[in-house]
Design a protein around this motif. Structure first.
Motif, PDB file in Angstrom:
ATOM      1  N   PRO A 105     -27.981  -7.967  65.415  1.00 30.51           N
ATOM      2  CA  PRO A 105     -27.625  -8.964  64.391  1.00 30.51           C
ATOM      3  C   PRO A 105     -28.091 -10.374  64.745  1.00 30.51           C
ATOM      4  O   PRO A 105     -28.534 -11.124  63.866  1.00 30.51           O
ATOM      5  CB  PRO A 105     -26.089  -8.874  64.341  1.00 30.51           C
ATOM      6  CG  PRO A 105     -25.770  -7.493  64.796  1.00 30.51           C
ATOM      7  CD  PRO A 105     -26.786  -7.188  65.846  1.00 30.51           C
ATOM      8  N   LEU A 106     -28.010 -10.745  66.025  1.00 34.22           N
ATOM      9  CA  LEU A 106     -28.495 -12.065  66.440  1.00 34.22           C
ATOM     10  C   LEU A 106     -30.009 -12.156  66.294  1.00 34.22           C
ATOM     11  O   LEU A 106     -30.550 -13.166  65.819  1.00 34.22           O
ATOM     12  CB  LEU A 106     -28.106 -12.330  67.896  1.00 34.22           C
ATOM     13  CG  LEU A 106     -26.614 -12.459  68.200  1.00 34.22           C
ATOM     14  CD1 LEU A 106     -26.395 -12.587  69.707  1.00 34.22           C
ATOM     15  CD2 LEU A 106     -26.026 -13.655  67.482  1.00 34.22           C
ATOM     16  N   GLY A 152     -35.514 -12.229  61.304  1.00 34.99           N
ATOM     17  CA  GLY A 152     -35.462 -11.479  60.054  1.00 34.99           C
ATOM     18  C   GLY A 152     -36.574 -11.803  59.081  1.00 34.99           C
ATOM     19  O   GLY A 152     -36.976 -10.962  58.275  1.00 34.99           O
ATOM     20  N   HIS A 153     -37.097 -13.017  59.169  1.00 34.10           N
ATOM     21  CA  HIS A 153     -38.160 -13.414  58.233  1.00 34.10           C
ATOM     22  C   HIS A 153     -39.446 -12.619  58.454  1.00 34.10           C
ATOM     23  O   HIS A 153     -40.334 -12.621  57.597  1.00 34.10           O
ATOM     24  CB  HIS A 153     -38.457 -14.906  58.377  1.00 34.10           C
ATOM     25  CG  HIS A 153     -38.987 -15.309  59.722  1.00 34.10           C
ATOM     26  ND1 HIS A 153     -38.170 -15.428  60.835  1.00 34.10           N
ATOM     27  CD2 HIS A 153     -40.247 -15.609  60.138  1.00 34.10           C
ATOM     28  CE1 HIS A 153     -38.905 -15.789  61.868  1.00 34.10           C
ATOM     29  NE2 HIS A 153     -40.157 -15.905  61.471  1.00 34.10           N
ATOM     30  N   ASP A 205     -31.830 -10.418  64.308  1.00 36.20           N
ATOM     31  CA  ASP A 205     -32.187 -10.394  62.890  1.00 36.20           C
ATOM     32  C   ASP A 205     -32.036 -11.792  62.275  1.00 36.20           C
ATOM     33  O   ASP A 205     -32.828 -12.191  61.413  1.00 36.20           O
ATOM     34  CB  ASP A 205     -31.298  -9.397  62.152  1.00 36.20           C
ATOM     35  CG  ASP A 205     -31.796  -9.113  60.752  1.00 36.20           C
ATOM     36  OD1 ASP A 205     -32.973  -8.744  60.605  1.00 36.20           O
ATOM     37  OD2 ASP A 205     -31.017  -9.275  59.795  1.00 36.20           O
ATOM     38  N   ARG A 206     -31.057 -12.553  62.757  1.00 35.84           N
ATOM     39  CA  ARG A 206     -30.868 -13.913  62.249  1.00 35.84           C
ATOM     40  C   ARG A 206     -32.064 -14.801  62.604  1.00 35.84           C
ATOM     41  O   ARG A 206     -32.472 -15.655  61.815  1.00 35.84           O
ATOM     42  CB  ARG A 206     -29.581 -14.510  62.825  1.00 35.84           C
ATOM     43  CG  ARG A 206     -29.280 -15.910  62.301  1.00 35.84           C
ATOM     44  CD  ARG A 206     -27.834 -16.298  62.564  1.00 35.84           C
ATOM     45  NE  ARG A 206     -27.521 -16.372  63.972  1.00 35.84           N
ATOM     46  CZ  ARG A 206     -27.767 -17.440  64.744  1.00 35.84           C
ATOM     47  NH1 ARG A 206     -28.357 -18.509  64.221  1.00 35.84           N
ATOM     48  NH2 ARG A 206     -27.426 -17.445  66.007  1.00 35.84           N
ATOM     49  N   VAL A 207     -32.642 -14.561  63.766  1.00 39.61           N
ATOM     50  CA  VAL A 207     -33.766 -15.372  64.226  1.00 39.61           C
ATOM     51  C   VAL A 207     -35.108 -14.825  63.755  1.00 39.61           C
ATOM     52  O   VAL A 207     -36.030 -15.580  63.433  1.00 39.61           O
ATOM     53  CB  VAL A 207     -33.752 -15.479  65.766  1.00 39.61           C
ATOM     54  CG1 VAL A 207     -34.958 -16.258  66.280  1.00 39.61           C
ATOM     55  CG2 VAL A 207     -32.460 -16.109  66.255  1.00 39.61           C
TER      56      VAL A 207
END
Length: 319
Positions: free
Chosen positions: A83-84, A90-91, A86-88
């Motif tokens: 999840p961490l 994910g783009h 993906d936050r960084v």
């Protein structure tokens, strides 16, 4: 003498692989990398030297147009960090997965650890790898899992008792895998153990079965591969064992035989790369694609093995 013969054969196999890989143009391989998934990425940090970290692995996969990667470490789970990441990252639109290897260094055959990891998003549970009894026996005179940190000696793990029956704690782990519809991997167990394990797993409702590099260290025969595929397992071949890699131990001809033993419809290819002094995971996949094309597999065959089958087993829609 036998060891020297294996080293000479490995060098010859790498030369054969290089020659065949050179016959296929980059454009073809790059086209087939679009939408591919690599479910066997050894990026860092790790106890072992790694060529790329998890972020770099994602960035390189994105640059190649790949759809997803699955991180594997023998001694910890990357799943809680997804999840961490993906936050960084994910783009980049690269699906990220991980799971837990049941070595002693992660708790061994511990149903409580498995339960917690599945609830933190683990997609795959590998049976013991480097600390399995089979791996320890099989690699007593040849150790490819070289670490830059000397770990404590580990007792060998097995999923069966002295009568050859599946351990109760393993049954509990299988129930958790079934509950979360996660993937069960053979790890580095012996083929005999894997048959017992997968039969019990299917009985308990596990639907996603994966065998990693069956002809390397697991003591499969061609008949075992065929029958395991018919049983419903996806048979993953490790690119590092066939391409221009220091882990190359098989000839190109054997790659074709290993795939055909299962059939393209039941086969996948993962890089099993990320180590130093080796191709990167993306480059390993690119080389494996070229090698398959040079060996006579069609582009549709390759897409099935590097795109469709990996997507299906991780629960993604086939593009």
């Amino acid at each position: 003498m036998a060891s020297s013969g294996r080293r000479v054969a490995s060098v010859t196999y790498r030369e054969e692989a290089r020659a065949l890989i050179a016959q296929v143009d980059d454009a073809t391989a790059n086209r087939l990398l679009q939408g591919a998934l690599d479910l066997h990425v050894h990026s860092g940090p790790s106890t072992m030297p790694r060529q790329v970290d998890h972020f770099q692995a994602v960035e390189e996969a994105a640059a190649a147009g790949m759809r997803g990667i699955l991180f594997k470490d023998h001694h910890y789970s990357v799943a809680p960090f997804i999840p961490l990441m993906d936050r960084v990252l994910g783009h980049h639109n690269v699906a990220m997965f991980s799971g837990l290897v049941l070595n002693n260094s992660t708790g061994g055959l511990n149903p409580f650890v498995v339960d917690a990891q599945l609830k933190q998003g683990a997609k795959l549970i590998w049976m013991p790898t480097a600390q399995s009894a089979n791996h320890i026996r099989s690699s007593s005179r040849k150790q490819r899992l070289v670490s830059n940190v000397k770990l404590k000696p580990s007792p060998g793990l097995t999923v069966v008792d002295s009568y050859g029956e599946i351990l109760d704690v393993v049954k509990e782990i299988l129930d958790s895998i079934a509950e979360f519809d996660a993937i069960l991997s053979s790890g580095h167990l012996h083929v005999w153990e894997i048959w017992k394990l997968f039969a019990e797993a299917k009985k308990r409702g596990v639907k996603r079965l994966l065998v990693n590099h069956p002809m390397y260290g697991l003591h499969f025969t061609y008949d075992d591969i065929k029958e395991m595929a018919e049983f419903g397992a996806l048979i993953e071949q490790s690119a590092c064992l066939y391409v221009d890699s220091r882990f190359n131990v098989f000839s190109p001809r054997e790659l074709k035989e290993h795939i055909l033993a299962a059939g393209v419809a039941h086969s996948s290819i993962g890089s099993d790369l990320g180590q130093v002094d080796n191709p990167t995971p993306v480059e390993g996949m690119r080389q494996a694609i070229k090698l398959c094309i040079a060996l006579g597999f069609s582009e549709d065959d390759v897409r099935t093995m590097v795109r469709d089958n990996p997507a299906t087993i991780v629960g993604l829609q086939v593009a």
